[in-house]
Design an enzyme around this catalytic site. Structure first.
Site: not given
Length: 251
Positions: A11-12, A14, A61-62, A140, A152, A155-156
């Site tokens: 995801g690098a 941006r 696509d991870v 997060s 989210y 997942a985090k």
């Protein structure tokens, strides 16, 4: 043979991922800049190479097992065996529970958790061969719960459990695993959130900053600095930890 360490940052293209990639390059590592679209990584790669660093862009696509395997093979062939992995790739599909679709749930789980699992599994063999490795997972403050983010947040929180388990399993082989849980960070993703809820981004930033102890909004470099520490040789005795980079003790 070169002793330069090789890092993969997912995801690098941006935001936080790009800042992390640049910082690890400044630390002397060769960087594989991964994102869903390899072409989107061009700016990150250019900023690293322009500063004298070494970097390549890899589309991946991870959440796809075959793509992950191919990406790690590409990195190994072009840069060398990766011994630093930063699992940063992520998406948001925010909605209240009764409005959240199964696709919204599955997409967030796939990118964050499945992606981190697949990337960690693919890279750990290189770390074990080297007798040294660093895995840094992006969690997060939402892991503690956040309205409209059931997917989210779950997942985090899962990223923290994955991190602690990787630390237990891989520690004896010289590999550490740690997680960073950012608070509000000024990125395109948070800009999109402000647009979705109909609040001007400047106002959104000000409100989030006012809710922190330091009265500041976070920047991608704040996260990159924390990653740099965990990825360093000198962090050998730190593993299985979750560092909240959120401007204070209140999440």
């Amino acid at each position: 043979m070169s002793t330069q360490k090789v890092a993969i940052v997912t995801g690098a293209a941006r935001g936080i991922g790009a800042a992390v990639a640049r910082r690890l390059a400044e630390d002397g590592m060769a960087i594989a800049v991964l994102d869903l679209n390899g072409q989107a990584c061009a700016d990150t790669v250019e900023s690293i190479t322009a500063a004298g660093g070494k970097a390549i862009a890899v589309g991946c696509d991870v959440a796809d097992e075959k793509q992950v395997a191919a990406a790690v093979d590409t990195v190994t062939e072009q840069l060398g065996a990766p011994t630093v992995l930063v699992n940063n790739a992520g998406v948001i599909r925010d909605n209240l529970l009764f409005k959240m679709s199964v696709d919204d749930w599955d997409t967030v789980m796939a990118v964050h958790l499945r992606g981190a699992f697949l990337m960690s599994r693919a890279c750990q063999r290189h770390m074990l061969d080297a007798g040294w490795g660093r895995i840094v997972n992006l969690s997060s403050t939402s892991a503690l719960g956040n309205r409209g983010q059931a997917n989210y947040s779950a997942a985090k929180a899962g990223m923290q459990g994955l991190t602690k388990t990787l630390a237990l399993e891989l520690g004896r082989f010289g590999v550490t695993a740690n997680a960073i849980a950012p608070g509000f960070i000024e990125t395109e993703m948070t800009r999109e959130t402000s647009e979705r809820i109909g609040v001007p981004f400047d106002d959104f930033i000000a409100a989030c900053a006012a809710d922190t102890a330091v009265q500041l909004a976070g920047q991608p470099d704040d996260i990159a600095n924390a990653v740099s520490f965990f990825a360093d040789e000198r962090a050998r005795y730190v593993s299985g930890q979750v560092l909240y980079v959120a401007g204070g003790p209140k999440a």
